[in-house]
Design a protein around this motif. Structure first.
Motif, mmCIF file in Angstrom:
data_model
loop_
_atom_site.group_PDB
_atom_site.id
_atom_site.type_symbol
_atom_site.label_atom_id
_atom_site.label_comp_id
_atom_site.label_asym_id
_atom_site.label_seq_id
_atom_site.Cartn_x
_atom_site.Cartn_y
_atom_site.Cartn_z
ATOM 1 N N GLU A 74 5.421 -1.809 22.448
ATOM 2 C CA GLU A 74 4.592 -2.951 22.049
ATOM 3 C C GLU A 74 3.406 -2.496 21.208
ATOM 4 O O GLU A 74 3.074 -3.121 20.198
ATOM 5 C CB GLU A 74 4.077 -3.698 23.280
ATOM 6 N N SER A 75 2.784 -1.411 21.615
ATOM 7 C CA SER A 75 1.646 -0.879 20.869
ATOM 8 C C SER A 75 2.062 -0.497 19.454
ATOM 9 O O SER A 75 1.397 -0.858 18.472
ATOM 10 C CB SER A 75 1.064 0.334 21.598
ATOM 11 N N ALA A 76 3.162 0.217 19.344
ATOM 12 C CA ALA A 76 3.667 0.601 18.017
ATOM 13 C C ALA A 76 3.964 -0.643 17.190
ATOM 14 O O ALA A 76 3.598 -0.717 16.007
ATOM 15 C CB ALA A 76 4.912 1.471 18.160
ATOM 16 N N GLY A 77 4.602 -1.642 17.793
ATOM 17 C CA GLY A 77 4.919 -2.871 17.076
ATOM 18 C C GLY A 77 3.685 -3.625 16.634
ATOM 19 O O GLY A 77 3.612 -4.123 15.502
ATOM 20 N N TYR A 78 2.689 -3.719 17.513
ATOM 21 C CA TYR A 78 1.446 -4.424 17.174
ATOM 22 C C TYR A 78 0.772 -3.769 15.973
ATOM 23 O O TYR A 78 0.412 -4.436 15.005
ATOM 24 C CB TYR A 78 0.490 -4.442 18.374
ATOM 25 N N TRP A 79 0.602 -2.456 16.033
ATOM 26 C CA TRP A 79 -0.114 -1.776 14.953
ATOM 27 C C TRP A 79 0.707 -1.725 13.668
ATOM 28 O O TRP A 79 0.140 -1.858 12.570
ATOM 29 C CB TRP A 79 -0.570 -0.390 15.410
ATOM 30 N N LEU A 80 2.030 -1.565 13.764
ATOM 31 C CA LEU A 80 2.849 -1.591 12.545
ATOM 32 C C LEU A 80 2.767 -2.949 11.857
ATOM 33 O O LEU A 80 2.622 -3.025 10.629
ATOM 34 C CB LEU A 80 4.304 -1.239 12.874
ATOM 35 N N GLU A 81 2.845 -4.021 12.631
ATOM 36 C CA GLU A 81 2.757 -5.355 12.029
ATOM 37 C C GLU A 81 1.348 -5.641 11.507
ATOM 38 O O GLU A 81 1.190 -6.259 10.445
ATOM 39 C CB GLU A 81 3.217 -6.424 13.013
ATOM 40 N N THR A 82 0.338 -5.171 12.208
ATOM 41 C CA THR A 82 -1.034 -5.344 11.717
ATOM 42 C C THR A 82 -1.211 -4.593 10.405
ATOM 43 O O THR A 82 -1.838 -5.110 9.465
ATOM 44 C CB THR A 82 -2.051 -4.875 12.789
ATOM 45 N N MET A 83 -0.637 -3.396 10.291
ATOM 46 C CA MET A 83 -0.735 -2.623 9.046
ATOM 47 C C MET A 83 0.062 -3.289 7.919
ATOM 48 O O MET A 83 -0.326 -3.219 6.756
ATOM 49 C CB MET A 83 -0.265 -1.182 9.251
ATOM 50 N N THR A 84 1.162 -3.956 8.246
ATOM 51 C CA THR A 84 1.923 -4.699 7.235
ATOM 52 C C THR A 84 1.033 -5.769 6.617
ATOM 53 O O THR A 84 0.999 -5.948 5.386
ATOM 54 C CB THR A 84 3.177 -5.340 7.871
ATOM 55 N N VAL A 85 0.306 -6.488 7.459
ATOM 56 C CA VAL A 85 -0.607 -7.527 6.967
ATOM 57 C C VAL A 85 -1.735 -6.890 6.164
ATOM 58 O O VAL A 85 -2.077 -7.364 5.073
ATOM 59 C CB VAL A 85 -1.163 -8.367 8.136
ATOM 60 N N ALA A 86 -2.298 -5.783 6.659
ATOM 61 C CA ALA A 86 -3.385 -5.112 5.948
ATOM 62 C C ALA A 86 -2.934 -4.639 4.564
ATOM 63 O O ALA A 86 -3.680 -4.767 3.586
ATOM 64 C CB ALA A 86 -3.905 -3.934 6.769
ATOM 65 N N ARG A 87 -1.723 -4.120 4.463
ATOM 66 C CA ARG A 87 -1.209 -3.672 3.158
ATOM 67 C C ARG A 87 -1.108 -4.848 2.181
ATOM 68 O O ARG A 87 -1.439 -4.721 0.999
ATOM 69 C CB ARG A 87 0.151 -3.003 3.317
ATOM 70 N N ALA A 88 -0.650 -5.984 2.666
ATOM 71 C CA ALA A 88 -0.557 -7.167 1.801
ATOM 72 C C ALA A 88 -1.946 -7.613 1.355
ATOM 73 O O ALA A 88 -2.153 -7.967 0.182
ATOM 74 C CB ALA A 88 0.173 -8.297 2.519
ATOM 75 N N LEU A 89 -2.914 -7.594 2.256
ATOM 76 C CA LEU A 89 -4.289 -7.967 1.888
ATOM 77 C C LEU A 89 -4.848 -7.002 0.844
ATOM 78 O O LEU A 89 -5.500 -7.431 -0.120
ATOM 79 C CB LEU A 89 -5.189 -7.978 3.131
ATOM 80 N N MET A 90 -4.582 -5.708 1.027
ATOM 81 C CA MET A 90 -5.052 -4.714 0.055
ATOM 82 C C MET A 90 -4.425 -4.961 -1.318
ATOM 83 O O MET A 90 -5.109 -4.920 -2.342
ATOM 84 C CB MET A 90 -4.723 -3.295 0.530
ATOM 85 N N ALA A 91 -3.124 -5.240 -1.348
ATOM 86 C CA ALA A 91 -2.436 -5.470 -2.619
ATOM 87 C C ALA A 91 -2.911 -6.767 -3.278
ATOM 88 O O ALA A 91 -3.095 -6.817 -4.496
ATOM 89 C CB ALA A 91 -0.921 -5.511 -2.398
ATOM 90 N N TYR A 92 -3.112 -7.804 -2.489
ATOM 91 C CA TYR A 92 -3.474 -9.115 -3.041
ATOM 92 C C TYR A 92 -4.928 -9.167 -3.517
ATOM 93 O O TYR A 92 -5.210 -9.616 -4.615
ATOM 94 C CB TYR A 92 -3.225 -10.205 -1.992
ATOM 95 N N TYR A 93 -5.858 -8.698 -2.683
ATOM 96 C CA TYR A 93 -7.285 -8.822 -3.005
ATOM 97 C C TYR A 93 -7.859 -7.595 -3.700
ATOM 98 O O TYR A 93 -8.913 -7.670 -4.309
ATOM 99 C CB TYR A 93 -8.086 -9.105 -1.731
ATOM 100 N N GLN A 94 -7.209 -6.444 -3.569
ATOM 101 C CA GLN A 94 -7.631 -5.171 -4.154
ATOM 102 C C GLN A 94 -9.090 -4.824 -3.828
ATOM 103 O O GLN A 94 -9.901 -4.561 -4.722
ATOM 104 C CB GLN A 94 -7.371 -5.179 -5.655
ATOM 105 N N PRO A 95 -9.428 -4.809 -2.541
ATOM 106 C CA PRO A 95 -10.796 -4.434 -2.157
ATOM 107 C C PRO A 95 -11.015 -2.932 -2.288
ATOM 108 O O PRO A 95 -10.069 -2.173 -2.497
ATOM 109 C CB PRO A 95 -10.860 -4.865 -0.695
ATOM 110 N N LEU A 96 -12.251 -2.509 -2.131
ATOM 111 C CA LEU A 96 -12.583 -1.082 -2.127
ATOM 112 C C LEU A 96 -12.149 -0.409 -0.830
ATOM 113 O O LEU A 96 -11.796 0.761 -0.805
ATOM 114 C CB LEU A 96 -14.102 -0.884 -2.253
ATOM 115 N N LYS A 97 -12.183 -1.178 0.272
ATOM 116 C CA LYS A 97 -11.985 -0.634 1.613
ATOM 117 C C LYS A 97 -11.545 -1.758 2.529
ATOM 118 O O LYS A 97 -11.835 -2.917 2.273
ATOM 119 C CB LYS A 97 -13.332 -0.052 2.097
ATOM 120 N N MET A 98 -10.835 -1.406 3.592
ATOM 121 C CA MET A 98 -10.459 -2.384 4.618
ATOM 122 C C MET A 98 -11.094 -1.944 5.935
ATOM 123 O O MET A 98 -11.022 -0.773 6.301
ATOM 124 C CB MET A 98 -8.939 -2.454 4.768
#
Length: 157
Positions: A74-98
């Motif tokens: 569950e821990s691995a799944g939670y963090w992998l899915e959270t990172m999937t969302v974070a990657r999309a946010l990084m690609a879409y908004y192109q911030p300096l940092k997350m």
């Protein structure tokens, strides 16, 4: 004046008064719109005009407070899915940092605040001045919000 934990802390931690448990599972809730639905995470782009791309990744399987309550899978799944969302946010908004904030002091249900950080930022190089939302915050204009929601959903399919 001494600050105290909420009087209903036991009811919050047990899930009885948990806003996340009550408001998950909808495409739109009082905080924002779902951009990702995984096995472990329900992620909502926040409609409050706090910071472009501000998103909550919320554990969706059952009410838990601490990440240590998760089984390894569950821990691995939670963090992998959270990172999937974070990657999309990084690609879409192109911030300096997350920034990734897993606190649970106001809403004790496992969730992670994903906060993109930009050149124009309220506190460059420091923690984001995030306060618990009260429902009175200025909102992102609906047309812009829906464009962002649709763009992120398309990236996360």
């Amino acid at each position: 004046m001494t600050l105290r934990w909420p009087e209903n802390w036991d009811r919050l931690t047990s899930g009885e008064d948990c806003d996340f448990c009550k408001n998950m599972g909808h495409d739109r809730n009082r905080w924002g719109a779902r951009i990702f639905l995984g096995k472990y995470v329900d992620a909502y782009l926040q409609s409050a005009d706090v910071q472009p791309g501000y998103t909550l990744a919320i554990w969706k399987q059952r009410h838990i407070v601490e990440p240590i309550e998760l089984a390894d899978e569950e821990s691995a799944g939670y963090w992998l899915e959270t990172m999937t969302v974070a990657r999309a946010l990084m690609a879409y908004y192109q911030p300096l940092k997350m920034n990734y904030e897993t606190l649970g002091n106001t809403s004790p249900h496992l969730h992670t605040h994903l906060l993109p950080r930009y050149m124009e930022d309220p506190r460059p190089g420091q923690p984001f001045p995030l306060l618990a939302q009260k429902g009175r915050e200025p909102q992102i204009p609906e047309e812009r919000f829906l464009i962002e929601v649709n763009g992120l959903q398309a990236m996360l399919l």
